[in-house]
Design an enzyme around this catalytic site. Structure first.
Site, PDB file in Angstrom:
ATOM      1  N   ALA A 140      37.229  45.041  43.344  1.00  0.00           N
ATOM      2  CA  ALA A 140      37.307  46.493  43.188  1.00  0.00           C
ATOM      3  C   ALA A 140      37.854  47.066  44.490  1.00  0.00           C
ATOM      4  O   ALA A 140      37.382  46.732  45.569  1.00  0.00           O
ATOM      5  CB  ALA A 140      35.931  47.069  42.889  1.00  0.00           C
ATOM      6  N   ASN A 158      39.326  32.437  48.806  1.00  0.00           N
ATOM      7  CA  ASN A 158      38.354  32.157  49.861  1.00  0.00           C
ATOM      8  C   ASN A 158      38.772  32.940  51.110  1.00  0.00           C
ATOM      9  O   ASN A 158      39.510  32.462  51.965  1.00  0.00           O
ATOM     10  CB  ASN A 158      38.296  30.656  50.160  1.00  0.00           C
ATOM     11  CG  ASN A 158      37.111  30.270  51.011  1.00  0.00           C
ATOM     12  OD1 ASN A 158      36.890  30.839  52.073  1.00  0.00           O
ATOM     13  ND2 ASN A 158      36.340  29.297  50.554  1.00  0.00           N
ATOM     14  N   ASN A 210      31.833  49.059  49.643  1.00  0.00           N
ATOM     15  CA  ASN A 210      32.599  49.036  48.394  1.00  0.00           C
ATOM     16  C   ASN A 210      32.286  47.758  47.637  1.00  0.00           C
ATOM     17  O   ASN A 210      32.603  46.657  48.097  1.00  0.00           O
ATOM     18  CB  ASN A 210      34.098  49.120  48.678  1.00  0.00           C
ATOM     19  CG  ASN A 210      34.938  49.003  47.409  1.00  0.00           C
ATOM     20  OD1 ASN A 210      34.429  49.117  46.298  1.00  0.00           O
ATOM     21  ND2 ASN A 210      36.229  48.790  47.577  1.00  0.00           N
ATOM     22  N   THR A 211      31.669  47.882  46.479  1.00  0.00           N
ATOM     23  CA  THR A 211      31.436  46.735  45.606  1.00  0.00           C
ATOM     24  C   THR A 211      31.919  47.076  44.209  1.00  0.00           C
ATOM     25  O   THR A 211      32.089  48.252  43.874  1.00  0.00           O
ATOM     26  CB  THR A 211      29.943  46.329  45.596  1.00  0.00           C
ATOM     27  OG1 THR A 211      29.784  45.119  44.855  1.00  0.00           O
ATOM     28  CG2 THR A 211      29.072  47.408  44.965  1.00  0.00           C
ATOM     29  N   SER A 212      32.165  46.078  43.413  1.00  0.00           N
ATOM     30  CA  SER A 212      32.741  46.311  42.099  1.00  0.00           C
ATOM     31  C   SER A 212      31.775  47.073  41.194  1.00  0.00           C
ATOM     32  O   SER A 212      30.561  46.894  41.261  1.00  0.00           O
ATOM     33  CB  SER A 212      33.140  44.987  41.449  1.00  0.00           C
ATOM     34  OG  SER A 212      32.032  44.109  41.402  1.00  0.00           O
ATOM     35  N   ASP A 242      43.551  32.426  37.817  1.00  0.00           N
ATOM     36  CA  ASP A 242      44.346  32.216  36.608  1.00  0.00           C
ATOM     37  C   ASP A 242      44.861  33.507  35.994  1.00  0.00           C
ATOM     38  O   ASP A 242      45.910  33.513  35.342  1.00  0.00           O
ATOM     39  CB  ASP A 242      43.527  31.434  35.578  1.00  0.00           C
ATOM     40  CG  ASP A 242      43.579  29.938  35.835  1.00  0.00           C
ATOM     41  OD1 ASP A 242      44.108  29.538  36.889  1.00  0.00           O
ATOM     42  OD2 ASP A 242      43.095  29.170  34.988  1.00  0.00           O
ATOM     43  N   HIS A 271      40.230  30.281  31.224  1.00  0.00           N
ATOM     44  CA  HIS A 271      39.329  31.362  31.629  1.00  0.00           C
ATOM     45  C   HIS A 271      40.160  32.464  32.257  1.00  0.00           C
ATOM     46  O   HIS A 271      41.304  32.250  32.669  1.00  0.00           O
ATOM     47  CB  HIS A 271      38.236  30.887  32.595  1.00  0.00           C
ATOM     48  CG  HIS A 271      38.739  30.314  33.884  1.00  0.00           C
ATOM     49  ND1 HIS A 271      38.935  31.071  35.015  1.00  0.00           N
ATOM     50  CD2 HIS A 271      39.084  29.050  34.224  1.00  0.00           C
ATOM     51  CE1 HIS A 271      39.374  30.301  35.995  1.00  0.00           C
ATOM     52  NE2 HIS A 271      39.481  29.069  35.548  1.00  0.00           N
ATOM     53  N   HIS A 311      51.568  30.291  39.784  1.00  0.00           N
ATOM     54  CA  HIS A 311      50.850  30.720  40.978  1.00  0.00           C
ATOM     55  C   HIS A 311      51.822  31.010  42.129  1.00  0.00           C
ATOM     56  O   HIS A 311      51.712  32.030  42.823  1.00  0.00           O
ATOM     57  CB  HIS A 311      49.864  29.631  41.426  1.00  0.00           C
ATOM     58  CG  HIS A 311      48.558  29.645  40.707  1.00  0.00           C
ATOM     59  ND1 HIS A 311      47.896  30.807  40.349  1.00  0.00           N
ATOM     60  CD2 HIS A 311      47.754  28.626  40.286  1.00  0.00           C
ATOM     61  CE1 HIS A 311      46.759  30.506  39.745  1.00  0.00           C
ATOM     62  NE2 HIS A 311      46.649  29.189  39.686  1.00  0.00           N
ATOM     63  N   ARG A 340      23.772  38.219  48.880  1.00  0.00           N
ATOM     64  CA  ARG A 340      25.196  38.475  48.670  1.00  0.00           C
ATOM     65  C   ARG A 340      25.690  39.611  49.571  1.00  0.00           C
ATOM     66  O   ARG A 340      25.132  40.711  49.573  1.00  0.00           O
ATOM     67  CB  ARG A 340      25.446  38.812  47.195  1.00  0.00           C
ATOM     68  CG  ARG A 340      24.981  37.732  46.221  1.00  0.00           C
ATOM     69  CD  ARG A 340      26.088  36.856  45.786  1.00  0.00           C
ATOM     70  NE  ARG A 340      27.045  37.568  44.973  1.00  0.00           N
ATOM     71  CZ  ARG A 340      26.938  37.711  43.638  1.00  0.00           C
ATOM     72  NH1 ARG A 340      25.909  37.188  42.984  1.00  0.00           N
ATOM     73  NH2 ARG A 340      27.857  38.347  42.973  1.00  0.00           N
TER      74      ARG A 340
END
Length: 612
Positions: A427, A313, A556-558, A337, A11, A135, A457
């Site tokens: 973002a 997190n 600020n949100t995507s 990933d 993914h 990673h 959210r």
């Protein structure tokens, strides 16, 4: 030396280009195909990276894949043999895909790479790094540290789920690992599944839901599901989980322990789900803290670098910073990933080719603010908007900034597309939807009428770096929105006894500070500090908003709706603008008002994308 990193076939496929140690470009494939978490070969992302580097495949010295498929297949076989015959159904479904596509990935990768421009002249050098090595490399090599401890945590790579390493200069060594099936990431994903959200997508919803609940299941989790040692090493009791042998994360024994079946997706959220989220979040933080303390003791290092999905997190990251286990913490902004593509390229650059790390020249790190994706010149922006039927005016920069700040101060939702697209899930003022944080209704409006997502959210604040300590209990950099800190005491509003007695989602509508739209129910916020050197136009907008309002903070949100990848192009931005409650759109120097647009171009955007 030009090195192209690739992550794919699980993914969040992505590509990244590193030239002589310098990170030139990186992007996720989903941004081009408009398919959320696209797992396919990143043809578009790779082609973009090559274009940004001024070359084609013929100019690439090495291509590096972010994990080792044969080791993954070994895990699949050994897991099945260890649990047979219980896992036969899962094994039967996975095996044809492995035989058809994944087992012989070297040939598949070569074939796909040769389809990219210049591929017929490519030298064919194809390398593979281990998943957690990728990673770890993505965490340490771009960091501002000459030496550091490195901690990676995710679901699972080949066998490794958690790794400890030490980086020094251009060297990086993995010293300890925890192996599948014992995984902190999979424990968190099990609760993501159990609370009714989508695994590998909804984990951040669990994190956002946690402050509404009480961690009343934390004792059960530690008594039955996970055994944690003082150094943070841990083991799971696999009798409660089904991810090794079945097609779900948890089983009937897990249900009995937690008091009922999993919540069905889209069912109403109750106090139980909130308490479950709070509980797994509390346990995760405890494990991360113990791991960090163990690493600090064993290495003696003062700096810590983090990557892997668990490093997203930001609540755990914020607590780790507050506890002072390390003097400094740096987190790879594309910690999942997708960032493995960058890590693979860097691992090969420094570990295989032996090149030195690029000089920092006073920079905080080498990620360039994570602005590593495509950008569009003004001429292309205007052509793209005109082709889409948009009605716009082109403004000089200062006039554009002033008009946008005025719209925000008037309470309007603004789509903001400027410069290079961000690499990673956040973002950061390149592809953002912005709002006034002082508005007590902005969170609900953005969630329900713009993003079409769950009302609980939280939204993140962008704040001028020079003003962060005035508004938050943080006096440091957080450029990648990966640290949570509390609202400054002097900015909070006292709650009445009646408000303090509220439970669960009822807490949502209580304004807790001068900036309620970005203040979560526990007075916390996921902070992005904005720096003039990495994003001067966004910094100028925040400064203009502060001059008007006295507040140096924006919501600020995507720039997307629920289930949609973040917008990439001007056409993407205009479609989202016309399908949502966004009232102003600013792309480059183009300023668009919703009321000026052709009503025939309005789209029913709410159900266009599969829910995440």
């Amino acid at each position: 030396m030009r090195i192209l990193g690739i992550s794919a076939f699980y993914h969040d496929s992505a590509a990244a280009l590193v030239v002589d140690g310098d990170i030139v470009a990186a992007a996720q494939e989903e941004r081009f195909t408009r398919k959320k978490h696209d797992a396919g070969f990143p043809h578009h992302a790779a082609a973009f990276c090559l274009e940004a580097g001024g070359c084609d495949m013929a100019g690439i010295d090495h291509v590096v894949f972010y994990d080792k498929p044969f080791l993954k297949f070994e895990r699949l076989l050994e897991t099945y043999l260890a649990t047979a015959p219980r896992g036969f159904r899962s094994f039967r479904m996975a095996l044809p895909v492995w035989i058809r596509e994944k087992l012989f990935q070297k040939g598949l990768l070569r074939e796909r790479l040769r389809r990219i421009a210049g591929g017929e002249a490519w030298n064919g050098s194809l390398l593979f790094t281990e998943h957690h090595q990728s990673h770890a490399a993505s965490a340490f090599f771009p960091s501002p540290f000459e030496r550091a401890a490195v901690l990676t945590m995710d679901g699972v790579g080949e066998w490794c789920t958690t790794s400890l390493g030490v980086g020094h200069g251009s060297r990086l060594e993995i010293t300890k690992e925890i192996h599948f099936p014992h995984s902190l990431g999979l424990l968190y994903s099990a609760f993501t599944y159990y609370t009714g959200f989508k695994v590998n997508s909804g984990e951040y919803k669990v994190m956002g839901l946690a402050p509404y609940g009480e961690p009343r299941f934390a004792g059960l989790i530690k008594d039955h599901l996970i055994d944690v040692k003082d150094d943070g090493s841990f083991r799971l009791d696999l009798s409660y989980f089904d991810y090794c042998t079945g097609l779900t994360m948890t089983n009937g024994r897990f249900d009995a322990l937690m008091g009922g079946p999993p919540r069905k997706p889209e069912d109403r959220l109750g106090q139980r789900e909130m308490d479950l989220a709070a509980s797994v979040q509390a346990v995760t933080e405890e494990v991360v803290l113990k791991l960090a303390r163990g690493i600090a003791r064993s290495t003696g290092e003062r700096n810590l670098c983090l990557a892997g999905g668990v490093a997203l997190n930001c609540v755990a990251n914020g607590r780790l910073l507050r506890e002072g286990v390390f003097e400094n913490i740096w987190i790879q902004p594309a910690a999942g990933d997708a960032g493995g593509a960058l890590g693979a390229a860097l691992a090969a650059c420094h570990g295989i080719a032996g090149q030195p790390r690029a000089p920092r020249h006073g920079q905080r790190d080498l990620m360039k603010g994570a602005y590593l994706g495509p950008e569009f010149e003004q001429e292309r922006i205007e052509a793209g908007l005109a082709a889409a039927g948009a009605r716009f005016e082109t403004l000089p920069e200062q006039q554009l900034i002033d008009a946008t700040a005025e719209a925000l101060a008037d309470g309007k939702a603004v789509g903001w597309m400027q410069g290079r697209m961000e690499f990673g899930p956040r973002a950061l003022g390149g592809r953002s939807i912005l709002g006034d944080p002082r508005s007590p209704t902005m969170q609900k409006v953005l969630n329900l009428k713009v993003k079409y997502r769950e009302s609980f959210r939280p939204f993140a604040p962008s704040v001028l770096r020079e003003d962060v300590a005035e508004w938050f209990e943080l006096d440091g950099d957080s450029p990648y929105m990966l640290l949570v800190a509390d609202i400054a005491e002097k900015r909070r509003r006292q709650m009445t006894a009646q408000q303090q007695a509220l439970f669960g989602i009822d807490k949502l509508n209580v304004a807790r500070s001068e900036i309620p739209a970005v203040t979560h129910v526990d007075y916390s916020a996921r902070i992005q500090t904005v720096h003039a050197d990495t994003n001067p136009r966004y910094h100028a907008l925040l400064s203009a908003f502060k001059a008007r309002t006295g507040c140096p903070v924006l919501v600020n949100t995507s720039f997307n709706v629920r289930g949609e990848p973040i917008v990439c192009s001007p056409a993407d931005a205009f479609r989202c603008f016309m399908g949502t409650g966004i009232e102003r759109l600013v792309v480059g120097n183009c300023f668009l008002r919703k009321e000026d647009q052709d009503p025939a171009l309005v789209q029913d955007y709410k159900d266009r994308f599969e829910l995440d």
